[in-house]
Scaffold this motif. Structure first.
Motif, PDB file in Angstrom:
ATOM      1  N   PRO A  90     141.953   3.597  92.707  1.00  0.00           N
ATOM      2  CA  PRO A  90     141.362   4.633  93.565  1.00  0.00           C
ATOM      3  C   PRO A  90     139.836   4.672  93.486  1.00  0.00           C
ATOM      4  CG  PRO A  90     142.176   5.623  91.556  1.00  0.00           C
ATOM      5  CD  PRO A  90     142.572   4.165  91.497  1.00  0.00           C
ATOM      6  N   PRO A  91     139.226   5.430  94.390  1.00  0.00           N
ATOM      7  CA  PRO A  91     137.780   5.650  94.288  1.00  0.00           C
ATOM      8  C   PRO A  91     137.423   6.147  92.893  1.00  0.00           C
ATOM      9  CG  PRO A  91     138.572   6.470  96.378  1.00  0.00           C
ATOM     10  CD  PRO A  91     139.792   6.100  95.558  1.00  0.00           C
ATOM     11  N   GLY A  92     136.305   5.645  92.390  1.00  0.00           N
ATOM     12  CA  GLY A  92     135.868   5.994  91.043  1.00  0.00           C
ATOM     13  C   GLY A  92     136.163   4.908  90.027  1.00  0.00           C
ATOM     14  N   TYR A  93     136.766   3.812  90.477  1.00  0.00           N
ATOM     15  CA  TYR A  93     137.091   2.704  89.579  1.00  0.00           C
ATOM     16  C   TYR A  93     136.207   1.496  89.858  1.00  0.00           C
ATOM     17  CZ  TYR A  93     141.010   4.685  87.132  1.00  0.00           C
ATOM     18  OH  TYR A  93     141.779   5.463  86.309  1.00  0.00           O
ATOM     19  N   ARG A  94     136.037   0.714  88.826  1.00  0.00           N
ATOM     20  CA  ARG A  94     135.315  -0.564  88.886  1.00  0.00           C
ATOM     21  C   ARG A  94     136.219  -1.665  88.342  1.00  0.00           C
ATOM     22  NH1 ARG A  94     129.773  -0.326  89.406  1.00  0.00           N
ATOM     23  NH2 ARG A  94     128.869   1.754  89.305  1.00  0.00           N
ATOM     24  N   PHE A  95     135.906  -2.896  88.713  1.00  0.00           N
ATOM     25  CA  PHE A  95     136.595  -4.034  88.102  1.00  0.00           C
ATOM     26  C   PHE A  95     135.633  -5.187  87.934  1.00  0.00           C
ATOM     27  CE2 PHE A  95     137.593  -4.929  92.647  1.00  0.00           C
ATOM     28  CZ  PHE A  95     137.099  -6.221  92.747  1.00  0.00           C
ATOM     29  N   ASP A  96     136.021  -6.099  87.048  1.00  0.00           N
ATOM     30  CA  ASP A  96     135.268  -7.323  86.793  1.00  0.00           C
ATOM     31  C   ASP A  96     136.292  -8.451  86.702  1.00  0.00           C
ATOM     32  OD1 ASP A  96     133.285  -9.137  86.147  1.00  0.00           O
ATOM     33  OD2 ASP A  96     133.067  -8.460  84.081  1.00  0.00           O
ATOM     34  N   VAL A  97     136.128  -9.462  87.556  1.00  0.00           N
ATOM     35  CA  VAL A  97     137.025 -10.614  87.573  1.00  0.00           C
ATOM     36  C   VAL A  97     136.184 -11.858  87.314  1.00  0.00           C
ATOM     37  CG1 VAL A  97     138.544 -12.027  89.010  1.00  0.00           C
ATOM     38  CG2 VAL A  97     138.596  -9.546  89.221  1.00  0.00           C
ATOM     39  N   ASN A  98     136.530 -12.558  86.236  1.00  0.00           N
ATOM     40  CA  ASN A  98     135.802 -13.770  85.865  1.00  0.00           C
ATOM     41  C   ASN A  98     136.833 -14.805  85.441  1.00  0.00           C
ATOM     42  OD1 ASN A  98     134.049 -15.698  85.020  1.00  0.00           O
ATOM     43  ND2 ASN A  98     132.985 -14.424  83.531  1.00  0.00           N
ATOM     44  N   GLY A  99     137.243 -15.611  86.402  1.00  0.00           N
ATOM     45  CA  GLY A  99     138.311 -16.570  86.126  1.00  0.00           C
ATOM     46  C   GLY A  99     139.612 -15.823  85.893  1.00  0.00           C
ATOM     47  N   THR A 100     140.226 -16.057  84.740  1.00  0.00           N
ATOM     48  CA  THR A 100     141.476 -15.362  84.436  1.00  0.00           C
ATOM     49  C   THR A 100     141.243 -14.034  83.724  1.00  0.00           C
ATOM     50  OG1 THR A 100     141.699 -16.566  82.365  1.00  0.00           O
ATOM     51  CG2 THR A 100     142.803 -17.510  84.310  1.00  0.00           C
ATOM     52  N   ALA A 101     140.003 -13.748  83.324  1.00  0.00           N
ATOM     53  CA  ALA A 101     139.690 -12.479  82.651  1.00  0.00           C
ATOM     54  C   ALA A 101     139.506 -11.377  83.692  1.00  0.00           C
ATOM     55  CB  ALA A 101     138.423 -12.627  81.816  1.00  0.00           C
ATOM     56  N   VAL A 102     140.263 -10.295  83.521  1.00  0.00           N
ATOM     57  CA  VAL A 102     140.198  -9.164  84.448  1.00  0.00           C
ATOM     58  C   VAL A 102     140.053  -7.888  83.625  1.00  0.00           C
ATOM     59  CG1 VAL A 102     141.446  -7.837  86.193  1.00  0.00           C
ATOM     60  CG2 VAL A 102     141.640 -10.324  86.160  1.00  0.00           C
ATOM     61  N   GLN A 103     139.094  -7.068  84.028  1.00  0.00           N
ATOM     62  CA  GLN A 103     138.925  -5.760  83.403  1.00  0.00           C
ATOM     63  C   GLN A 103     138.763  -4.741  84.515  1.00  0.00           C
ATOM     64  OE1 GLN A 103     135.494  -5.765  80.888  1.00  0.00           O
ATOM     65  NE2 GLN A 103     136.344  -7.251  79.456  1.00  0.00           N
ATOM     66  N   ALA A 104     139.228  -3.538  84.268  1.00  0.00           N
ATOM     67  CA  ALA A 104     139.021  -2.437  85.213  1.00  0.00           C
ATOM     68  C   ALA A 104     138.827  -1.162  84.407  1.00  0.00           C
ATOM     69  CB  ALA A 104     140.205  -2.296  86.164  1.00  0.00           C
ATOM     70  N   TRP A 105     138.080  -0.229  84.953  1.00  0.00           N
ATOM     71  CA  TRP A 105     137.839   1.036  84.276  1.00  0.00           C
ATOM     72  C   TRP A 105     137.407   2.092  85.264  1.00  0.00           C
ATOM     73  CZ3 TRP A 105     134.844  -3.211  84.290  1.00  0.00           C
ATOM     74  CH2 TRP A 105     133.526  -3.095  84.686  1.00  0.00           C
ATOM     75  N   ARG A 106     137.637   3.343  84.864  1.00  0.00           N
ATOM     76  CA  ARG A 106     137.219   4.499  85.636  1.00  0.00           C
ATOM     77  C   ARG A 106     135.776   4.801  85.292  1.00  0.00           C
ATOM     78  NH1 ARG A 106     137.351   9.184  83.631  1.00  0.00           N
ATOM     79  NH2 ARG A 106     136.903  10.979  84.891  1.00  0.00           N
ATOM     80  N   ASP A 107     134.961   5.044  86.315  1.00  0.00           N
ATOM     81  CA  ASP A 107     133.547   5.351  86.117  1.00  0.00           C
ATOM     82  C   ASP A 107     133.284   6.750  86.662  1.00  0.00           C
ATOM     83  OD1 ASP A 107     130.790   5.593  86.187  1.00  0.00           O
ATOM     84  OD2 ASP A 107     130.441   3.567  86.927  1.00  0.00           O
ATOM     85  N   PRO A 108     133.165   7.763  85.809  1.00  0.00           N
ATOM     86  CA  PRO A 108     132.953   9.130  86.263  1.00  0.00           C
ATOM     87  C   PRO A 108     131.714   9.304  87.149  1.00  0.00           C
ATOM     88  CG  PRO A 108     133.491   9.105  83.935  1.00  0.00           C
ATOM     89  CD  PRO A 108     133.277   7.676  84.357  1.00  0.00           C
ATOM     90  N   ALA A 109     130.699   8.473  86.946  1.00  0.00           N
ATOM     91  CA  ALA A 109     129.483   8.565  87.778  1.00  0.00           C
ATOM     92  C   ALA A 109     129.780   8.192  89.222  1.00  0.00           C
ATOM     93  CB  ALA A 109     128.391   7.663  87.215  1.00  0.00           C
ATOM     94  N   VAL A 110     130.683   7.257  89.447  1.00  0.00           N
ATOM     95  CA  VAL A 110     131.064   6.859  90.802  1.00  0.00           C
ATOM     96  C   VAL A 110     131.910   7.955  91.438  1.00  0.00           C
ATOM     97  CG1 VAL A 110     132.365   5.186  92.177  1.00  0.00           C
ATOM     98  CG2 VAL A 110     130.932   4.400  90.287  1.00  0.00           C
ATOM     99  N   GLU A 111     132.822   8.533  90.662  1.00  0.00           N
ATOM    100  CA  GLU A 111     133.670   9.610  91.177  1.00  0.00           C
ATOM    101  C   GLU A 111     132.845  10.794  91.640  1.00  0.00           C
ATOM    102  OE1 GLU A 111     137.948   9.692  89.086  1.00  0.00           O
ATOM    103  OE2 GLU A 111     136.270  10.240  87.800  1.00  0.00           O
ATOM    104  N   ALA A 112     131.770  11.085  90.918  1.00  0.00           N
ATOM    105  CA  ALA A 112     130.931  12.244  91.243  1.00  0.00           C
ATOM    106  C   ALA A 112     130.129  12.013  92.511  1.00  0.00           C
ATOM    107  CB  ALA A 112     130.006  12.561  90.084  1.00  0.00           C
ATOM    108  N   GLY A 113     130.017  10.754  92.906  1.00  0.00           N
ATOM    109  CA  GLY A 113     129.329  10.424  94.143  1.00  0.00           C
ATOM    110  C   GLY A 113     127.887  10.288  93.954  1.00  0.00           C
TER     111      GLY A 113
END
Length: 113
Positions: A90-113
């Motif tokens: 959902p909105p407020g999340y980030r991800f990083d994809v580098n080859g087979t490595a995948v990370q995702a996390w919630r970023d409260p600063a993005v959620e706040a707009g």
């Protein structure tokens, strides 16, 4: 349920996120390098109905939002199926994809707009 929907639900469960899928006809913003398969970072903001809210960039992004291309999700996923499972975060999340490595996390600063 399709294989993609199942993969997206699994990602959302993994990161304790609400399942918020996008439609193929919605738009996302991408930088140079995304379509070419470079390591990519995504951030999802709240957006109007015709947009997904996803901004997907690579190290080639110059920081100028005017350099981003807007394209339909369907076209992005033709070239980057590796990103598809992450697009239901959902909105407020980030991800990083580098080859087979995948990370995702919630970023409260993005959620706040």
């Amino acid at each position: 349920m399709t294989a993609l929907a199942a993969a997206q639900r699994a990602i959302c469960e993994r990161y304790a996120a609400r399942y918020t899928p996008v439609r193929d006809d919605q738009l996302c913003a991408v930088s140079d390098g995304v379509d070419e398969g470079d390591a990519a970072q995504g951030v999802r903001y709240s957006a109007p109905e015709h947009m997904t809210g996803w901004y997907i960039t690579t190290a080639r992004y110059n920081g100028d939002h005017r350099s981003l291309r807007v394209e339909h999700v369907a076209h992005l996923l033709e070239r980057r199926p590796d990103i598809a499972p992450l697009l239901a975060l959902p909105p407020g999340y980030r991800f990083d994809v580098n080859g087979t490595a995948v990370q995702a996390w919630r970023d409260p600063a993005v959620e706040a707009g």
